[in-house]
Design an enzyme around this catalytic site. Structure first.
Site, short mmCIF file in Angstrom:
data_model
loop_
_atom_site.label_atom_id
_atom_site.label_comp_id
_atom_site.label_asym_id
_atom_site.label_seq_id
_atom_site.Cartn_x
_atom_site.Cartn_y
_atom_site.Cartn_z
CG ASP A 130 -0.27 -0.44 2.51
OD1 ASP A 130 0.96 -0.36 2.57
OD2 ASP A 130 -0.98 -0.85 3.43
CG ASN A 134 -8.95 -1.54 12.05
OD1 ASN A 134 -8.01 -2.18 11.57
ND2 ASN A 134 -9.42 -0.44 11.50
CG HIS A 170 -5.83 -2.13 8.85
ND1 HIS A 170 -5.98 -1.00 9.61
CD2 HIS A 170 -4.50 -2.27 8.67
CE1 HIS A 170 -4.80 -0.49 9.88
NE2 HIS A 170 -3.87 -1.25 9.32
CD GLU A 214 -8.78 1.04 7.83
OE1 GLU A 214 -8.85 0.13 8.67
OE2 GLU A 214 -8.05 2.04 7.97
C1 GLP Z 1 -0.51 0.02 8.70
C2 GLP Z 1 -0.19 -0.66 7.35
C3 GLP Z 1 -0.37 -2.15 7.44
C4 GLP Z 1 0.25 -2.61 8.75
C5 GLP Z 1 -0.62 -2.14 9.88
C6 GLP Z 1 -0.04 -2.39 11.25
O1 GLP Z 1 -1.44 1.02 8.63
N1 GLP Z 1 -0.90 -0.18 6.22
O2 GLP Z 1 0.21 -2.77 6.31
O3 GLP Z 1 0.32 -4.00 8.78
O4 GLP Z 1 -1.01 -0.80 9.71
O5 GLP Z 1 0.95 -1.46 11.56
P1 GLP Z 1 2.03 -1.70 12.68
O6 GLP Z 1 2.88 -2.81 12.20
O7 GLP Z 1 2.77 -0.41 12.77
O8 GLP Z 1 1.29 -2.04 13.91
#
Ligand code: GLP
Length: 249
Positions: free
Chosen positions: A67, A136, A138, A143
């Site tokens: 992304d 959440n 995702h 989302e």
């Molecule tokens: C982000 C990314 C995801 C990631 C998730 C968790 O927003 N778009 O690809 O896996 O949220 O983030 P983190 O690893 O910082 O907890």
């Protein structure tokens, strides 16, 4: 889903790196799906250390990131383009021509989405997709409520996701409100998935993933339908999960 239970973040990162390196070393051509966020940083550090020590080569590796924020150019320090160069690409010998990240600055974003899926397809699909999970549920930036049928698409970020990611920005106002992300269907087409989960903030998500039902309200739940998923989770993330045996099925 297969579970590898580890002690802490450091062990999760090293086990993930060893797993990924075994694929890099045993194939002539490999297409990786890569993630950003805090979770894979330790994995990328371990890959960089290995590259320094053992000179493991990535000349035969291509990558597709999950992304990107809409509106941030690759030069912006909080863009995922910048993140990937900073945390991995510039430290290893992967050819930059072989690294792909959707552009959040494309003039025609719909076209960018279609072209991204086509490129993945032309590469023969993703061999190993690295995933983190949002609290959440995702995956990528899909989302809750996202259809399981989605290909790469544009999303409005949930307020909770913007808040969780605000720590990387100077203020909440600077956190983009939209992103371009590989869809659930694009992710599910990966031949193999490695999901990394660490820390207290992911306890509820981990519990829902293992014990909850498969529902578009909790995007990661779809992973229960994929044939080749390995979850590497640390003790803290697993603390609320009762039916651990459910995982190794
Ligand atoms: C982000 C990314 C995801 C990631 C998730 C968790 O927003 N778009 O690809 O896996 O949220 O983030 P983190 O690893 O910082 O907890």
């Amino acid at each position: 889903m297969k579970l590898i239970e580890v002690k802490d973040y450091q062990e999760m990162s090293q086990v993930a790196a060893d797993y990924l390196l075994s694929k890099v070393k045993s194939s002539n051509q490999l297409t990786l799906g890569l993630a950003t966020g805090g979770t894979p940083q330790g994995l990328y550090e371990a890959l960089i250390n290995d590259h320094k020590q053992n000179r493991t080569s990535y000349q035969h590796v291509s990558s597709f990131n999950l992304d990107e924020y809409i509106g941030l150019s690759g030069k912006h320090p909080n863009s995922y383009y910048h993140y990937m160069n900073d945390h991995l690409f510039k430290h290893i010998d992967i050819d930059s021509k072989n690294t792909h990240i959707p552009s959040g600055k494309a003039v025609d974003l719909e076209k960018e989405c279609e072209a991204y899926d086509e490129k993945i397809c032309l590469h023969g699909g993703i061999d190993l997709q690295i995933l983190g999970i949002g609290s959440n549920g995702h995956i990528g930036f899909n989302e809750p409520g996202t259809s399981f049928d989605t290909n790469t698409h544009i999303v409005d970020l949930a307020q909770s996701t913007r808040e969780a990611n605000a720590r990387y920005f100077d203020s909440m106002d600077e956190v983009p409100s939209q992103a371009i992300t590989m869809g659930i269907s694009s992710i599910m087409k990966s031949k193999e998935i490695l999901l990394l989960v660490s820390g207290e903030a992911k306890q509820v998500a981990m519990k829902k993933l293992v014990e909850g039902e498969i529902s578009e309200h909790f995007p990661a739940s779809i992973l229960n339908r994929h044939e080749h998923v390995t979850v590497i989770a640390d003790k803290e993330a697993l603390a609320m999960v009762k039916g651990l045996e459910l995982l190794n099925r």
